[in-house]
Design an enzyme around this catalytic site. Structure first.
Site, short mmCIF file in Angstrom:
data_model
loop_
_atom_site.label_atom_id
_atom_site.label_comp_id
_atom_site.label_asym_id
_atom_site.label_seq_id
_atom_site.Cartn_x
_atom_site.Cartn_y
_atom_site.Cartn_z
N PHE A 135 -42.12 94.69 9.95
CA PHE A 135 -43.20 95.69 10.00
C PHE A 135 -42.70 97.06 10.49
O PHE A 135 -41.52 97.36 10.45
CB PHE A 135 -44.35 95.19 10.89
CG PHE A 135 -45.12 94.04 10.32
CD1 PHE A 135 -44.89 93.57 9.03
CD2 PHE A 135 -46.10 93.41 11.06
CE1 PHE A 135 -45.63 92.51 8.51
CE2 PHE A 135 -46.84 92.35 10.55
CZ PHE A 135 -46.60 91.90 9.28
N THR A 142 -32.95 96.54 2.86
CA THR A 142 -31.98 97.23 2.02
C THR A 142 -31.12 98.18 2.86
O THR A 142 -29.90 98.25 2.69
CB THR A 142 -32.75 97.98 0.92
OG1 THR A 142 -33.68 97.07 0.33
CG2 THR A 142 -31.83 98.48 -0.16
N PHE A 187 -35.67 107.73 -3.19
CA PHE A 187 -36.05 107.23 -4.52
C PHE A 187 -35.71 108.31 -5.54
O PHE A 187 -35.69 109.50 -5.21
CB PHE A 187 -37.55 106.94 -4.57
CG PHE A 187 -38.00 105.79 -3.72
CD1 PHE A 187 -37.13 105.15 -2.83
CD2 PHE A 187 -39.32 105.35 -3.77
CE1 PHE A 187 -37.56 104.10 -2.03
CE2 PHE A 187 -39.76 104.30 -2.98
CZ PHE A 187 -38.89 103.68 -2.11
N TRP A 245 -29.26 101.82 -2.41
CA TRP A 245 -29.92 101.03 -3.45
C TRP A 245 -29.26 101.25 -4.80
O TRP A 245 -28.99 100.31 -5.54
CB TRP A 245 -31.42 101.39 -3.52
CG TRP A 245 -32.18 100.53 -4.50
CD1 TRP A 245 -32.61 99.25 -4.29
CD2 TRP A 245 -32.57 100.86 -5.83
NE1 TRP A 245 -33.25 98.77 -5.41
CE2 TRP A 245 -33.24 99.74 -6.38
CE3 TRP A 245 -32.42 102.01 -6.62
CZ2 TRP A 245 -33.75 99.74 -7.67
CZ3 TRP A 245 -32.93 102.02 -7.90
CH2 TRP A 245 -33.60 100.88 -8.43
N ARG A 301 -33.41 87.97 8.56
CA ARG A 301 -34.34 86.84 8.63
C ARG A 301 -34.24 86.01 7.36
O ARG A 301 -34.06 86.55 6.27
CB ARG A 301 -35.77 87.37 8.78
CG ARG A 301 -36.04 87.98 10.15
CD ARG A 301 -37.35 88.72 10.16
NE ARG A 301 -37.29 89.90 9.30
CZ ARG A 301 -38.32 90.63 8.96
NH1 ARG A 301 -39.52 90.32 9.38
NH2 ARG A 301 -38.16 91.69 8.18
N ALA A 320 -44.37 88.14 11.63
CA ALA A 320 -44.30 89.39 12.39
C ALA A 320 -45.62 89.74 13.06
O ALA A 320 -45.70 90.71 13.80
CB ALA A 320 -43.84 90.53 11.49
N LYS A 360 -44.43 88.03 -4.25
CA LYS A 360 -43.53 89.09 -3.88
C LYS A 360 -42.08 88.95 -4.30
O LYS A 360 -41.35 89.93 -4.33
CB LYS A 360 -43.62 89.38 -2.39
CG LYS A 360 -42.90 88.38 -1.49
CD LYS A 360 -43.04 88.80 -0.03
CE LYS A 360 -41.83 89.51 0.52
NZ LYS A 360 -40.64 88.70 0.59
N LYS A 377 -36.42 98.25 4.72
CA LYS A 377 -35.60 98.03 5.93
C LYS A 377 -34.43 97.07 5.66
O LYS A 377 -33.32 97.32 6.11
CB LYS A 377 -36.47 97.44 7.05
CG LYS A 377 -37.48 98.42 7.64
CD LYS A 377 -38.05 97.91 8.96
CE LYS A 377 -38.68 96.53 8.85
NZ LYS A 377 -39.94 96.50 8.07
#
Lengths: 649, 649
Positions: free
Chosen positions: B385, B102, B473, B502, B124, B354, B135, B100
């Site tokens: 989310f 990206t 992808f 991307w 955010r 979230a 992560k 999201k």
């Protein structure tokens, strides 16, 4: 091309600044610190930066009044001679403090705004915790302040927050590592620590360094023997030896002793721990002593957090976290530029504890400032507590780390503190002063000057000229002031000068500035007090006897065993950072004046290996202040329309 | 005069920006995020600020690439119409996330750098904890990123540090107050809380406010009766009801459950407590929902931290700390301006959890951006989310707080997640993807589109047009991509577009941008899902049934008693913030696709009164992540010469 030209001009120019000072019109009675601060409009920080010879690409602006200064400047100005280096220290203080920060700020206001001599004040960043607890801010006071004082006293440019983040990442890494080692086999640990990524298994750089330290000269993860794998994956930390604590920049007394790991997910690996106030972190001491990014990274890696079960030190480097700590600290290493009420430059950088650490602002700020002021300029820096503690550490620890040689010590005294040393009644924070302190009493002053005399003698041990600055209060009588100055000069001070910067700004410290300038041209035979090669106990004894006036020292069995351990581990040649009360030359805060005949008891000995010192504990030191029944936050408010902060003082 | 003229011109001008975009030359294969970020030189942030119409006194620069924007701009541009307001939400994701952020960044790069339409991304701020845990960063990815990514992912402008400081000051105040009340008489408490200063005893402003709340309409401390004094000095906090936790921005699992107060100085008042990760603080949720400094201060004061022994709520205001919290948060309230890889503007501001919070960036950043882009411009903001959680909260909580009306929802989907919903094997972080995900499998895609369809239907409940963005992808086949877009359009999406930002930057999202622009001109009949006047349980039921597809809800006795308590306390008319897993529409993460026939169990109900919502817990929510055996910090390093950060991703 233009940049290069700019650089060339800068490096050639005469270093007298063309600095526009801000005018002061002091009011009487003197308003509150925040009112004085708010009444003055600071210069835009980029204007100030330009005035003192910083190039545009050497500063990083934070809002209108703060900027970080890049270390690249040290390279650009490396051939420029340093200015004069002045330390502000004090006599043994009352619990109210005797105004060292105020003298520091007043002195540079006098030097630059009134005598047109380049000068810089280098101050410690205060902890935010006490700002909301009992003591309020630390930006100086009255008409000798750093402005805006609310910026100085709050987040500033985030350095303490960065220290907190780095400190706590390391703490989390220690406990998580113990848990993972306790719940996994060697093989499973190895598979996780050295995983197959895209079909290939490889060590990270920090893991290769650990292998080398273990004497395993291999780079292919597939070739380690089982024994080597076991050595590599197990730090085998002995939880009872963990000395690394978590920190917060809040006065939170309920975190003084806690039990962690009580959730089911931690599988019973509970242990007792504590939080310290953030400025007590060893990372703060490192920030204050480091000389470059490379040096800081090495110090961070060297920090010892515990022993393994064989008694060997376990470091941040062993935990694989050195690089991450350096990344978190990459901006904090740059000193923050601010200004005084009269528009003269100030660096605010680092603020380590003055007992378990050395209580001095940063080496890097001093070094940069010494280049910026030029050969005839002055850098005025401050040491925490009385001269027996802050100054001794300044010389033996900070000057050793920096290689810098101080020119003059300014020793701050007050009639109030001298009367206390002369036998006056107790002085306590919050309570009104007894009449002995508000009425003339020459006998108390004369008797109390023994402490001043002793602190002058301590300064002379280091071979540096000393000027006494008497911070004058409105209740001090002229006869009291004269008496102090007379005794100070008779006791070996180069000069002794009454100062009125609190009520008058830099103008009130012009005589002090002139005396300091004169003293700086005296012959200087600076020397350290002890050789690093001496055994730990011998170094402690030299400080106790020569500085504090103790008869001898006495190490507890615990302290002796720590001394033996550190010596065995190869840390015996570090300097000593005494953790002693600042309220007496002895270890007993109630003993004023010049105590004699006491044996200094060393209850324990600890070490900050990354910062580079051994710290003997003389009694217990609180590393976490608390909130009183009525904390100062009751008075603190924000006007949502004007955005003005109220109630900070 | 010049300032006024500048203001007048700004307010009259045509709002099309004259923005110089940065050129991208995407490489193949796509390098790592940090390499891409480092290869692009960002514009100086003051240049960017000027390009988008900010006045010089409306920004506060933090270094070269970040600036805080002052709220005064909202007053200057109050008559300017808002731009279009776009929310990026997603289908039910795999544990890897479906991109999201990206898409958000790619979309604004397309709008502004390629279609020459004013646009802003509002993101955010990520927690720093996970950056060193498992992560890595959260600045977008590939050629759709916020730069410099290391600034975005580390301290930024200190907002989370400010939240930590404010949160922990309040926590320390609670425990210290309990201790002081337990160890002092009414009289002694009163003498300390209302001390005689310079001979006068007076209440502070915040104490007078408390007296008024207690119904004591007196201002002279000498006139209170003993009973009134007792009411005033005793908050009488019931320690078992304390809901206010301490926080750190570090993944520190050993702080999940702890015992505090074990030092002798705390006299036995131990209790069990916990630390949450800083972004879980209610103060973060307040920062995200507040609309002004005044509103933030009021919300901070309203925060309920515990109940007293009579069951009445005790607030931050009762503890006297409202003003201090506001002072600590005075800079954090200003959004931080950064830029995308193509030099278009981004606001980074607030990042609440979230689950136990609403997971959306700040109302203030969105409001300011909507003014800056002008009537024809676009503001793209993101919800955490899947749409069932993040979007539902965006509409029912965030839009209620702001009063803003969204124009379009962009629903992000991936072939990978759809295959999972269609019955594909488990997707787990760290493990290689199974072949179902790397080879064409139209059946899995077709079966999984039920989740996409359901999320489209959820969007339609709110009356806002939805555009599906399929994040492509390189292993996705053209037939798979076509199939998703076809089903999406048949399911009621205004359009469905494959995106390649991307690998290609904004150019790869131009079609998405065009679809969004078209959708924004559709008729919009935005409405909330429930009325605030409904009983708490009824509001929960509406969300569970209409959004999640549950048959009904079931409240545990604990949950029911909390609902009763909040209703009694007058908090029944707040919106609902569901704390539910994001990995399924139901409460069971393993149930993919569109689960039906389930009863949603509500185990507990809590409240964030300052933020302004009730949060029912559907199962247990972890509020403190941990460090794995090999945290990402093993790869993170700082080059001490170039000052470059390595290993962040």
């Amino acid at each position: 091309m233009v940049k290069n030209m700019e650089r060339w001009i800068q490096s050639q120019q005469c270093r007298k600044w063309d600095l526009h000072s801000l005018k002061l019109q002091p009011l009487s009675p003197v308003p509150s610190d925040i009112e004085i601060s708010r009444a003055q409009s600071p210069k835009a920080v980029d204007v100030l930066a330009k005035e003192i010879g910083l190039l545009t690409d050497e500063i990083e602006i934070y809002g209108q009044t703060k900027a970080k200064v890049r270390l690249s400047l040290l390279e650009r100005l490396k051939d420029q001679p340093d200015g004069k280096y002045v330390l502000v220290a004090g006599i043994t203080p009352t619990p109210l403090g005797e105004g060292k920060s105020t003298v520091t700020v007043g002195l540079v206001q006098a030097l630059t705004a009134h005598l047109n001599i380049n000068s810089f004040a280098c101050l410690r960043q205060p902890s935010q915790g006490p700002t909301f607890g009992v003591k309020g801010g630390a930006a100086g006071g009255g008409y000798a302040q750093v402005i805006p004082m609310e910026e100085f006293n709050l987040h500033l440019t985030g350095d303490i927050h960065a220290i907190t983040a780095a400190n706590n990442l390391l703490a989390a890494a220690i406990d998580a590592r113990i848990l993972h080692e306790n719940t996994q086999s060697d093989k499973s640990l190895y598979n996780r620590l050295v995983p197959v990524v895209n079909g290939v298994r490889g060590f990270s750089a920090i893991q290769l360094a650990r292998l080398r330290r273990l004497g395993i000269n291999k780079t292919d993860p597939e070739t380690l023997t089982e024994e080597e794998i076991s050595k590599f994956v197990r730090l085998d930390i002995d939880p009872s030896t963990i000395t690394w604590q978590r920190v917060v920049d809040t006065n939170d007394r309920f975190l003084r002793k806690i039990t962690v790991g009580q959730a089911n997910t931690e599988k019973g690996f509970v242990r007792q721990a504590q939080f310290d106030i953030a400025v007590a972190s060893e990372i703060m001491a490192i920030l204050a002593l480091t000389t470059s990014l490379q040096d800081m990274k090495e110090r961070l890696g060297r920090m010892v957090v515990a022993n393994d079960k064989k008694g060997q030190p376990v470091t941040a480097e062993d935990l694989g976290v050195t690089g991450a700590l350096a990344v978190l600290m990459k901006d904090a290493i740059k000193p923050t530029l601010m200004q005084t009420l009269e528009g003269t430059p100030v660096f605010v950088h680092a603020g380590p504890f003055a007992n378990i650490a050395h209580g001095n602002s940063s080496v890097l700020a001093d070094k940069i400032a010494l280049k910026l002021v030029g050969e005839k300029g002055f850098v005025v820096t401050e040491a925490g507590f009385g001269a027996d503690i802050g100054m001794e550490k300044f010389f033996n620890i900070k000057c050793r780390a920096s290689g810098l040689v101080p020119s003059v010590v300014v020793l701050v005294a007050t009639v109030r503190a001298l009367k206390m040393h002369g036998g006056g009644p107790n002085v306590t924070a919050g309570a009104p002063l007894k009449k002995e302190y508000t009425e003339e009493n020459l006998q108390l002053v004369a008797d109390g000057c023994c402490n001043l005399q002793k602190q002058i003698q301590i300064t002379q041990l280091f071979g540096v000229p000393v000027v006494v600055a008497l911070n004058v209060f409105k209740t001090d009588s002229p006869a009291e002031v004269d008496l102090v100055c007379k005794i100070a000069k008779e006791s070996g001070a180069f000069d002794a000068v009454p100062c009125n910067h609190w009520s008058a700004g830099g103008k009130g410290a012009v005589k002090l500035a002139q005396a300091v300038e004169k003293a700086a041209n005296q012959k200087n035979s600076f020397k350290y007090l002890y050789s690093l090669e001496l055994p730990i106990a011998e170094k402690i004894r030299i400080i106790a006897q020569k500085v504090y006036g103790a008869q001898d020292i006495e190490l507890s069995p615990a302290a002796q065993s720590q001394v033996d351990r550190y010596t065995r581990q190869g840390f015996g040649n570090l300097p000593i950072c005494m953790a002693k009360t600042h309220l007496s030359l002895s270890h007993q805060p109630e003993r004023k004046g010049v105590p004699t005949g006491f044996i200094l008891p060393i209850s324990d000995v600890r070490a900050s290996i990354g910062a580079g010192f051994i710290y003997p504990l003389v009694g217990t030191m609180s590393t976490m202040p608390g909130l009183p029944t009525r904390p100062c936050f009751y008075d603190i408010d924000l006007d949502p329309i004007t955005e003005q902060v109220k109630g900070l003082f």
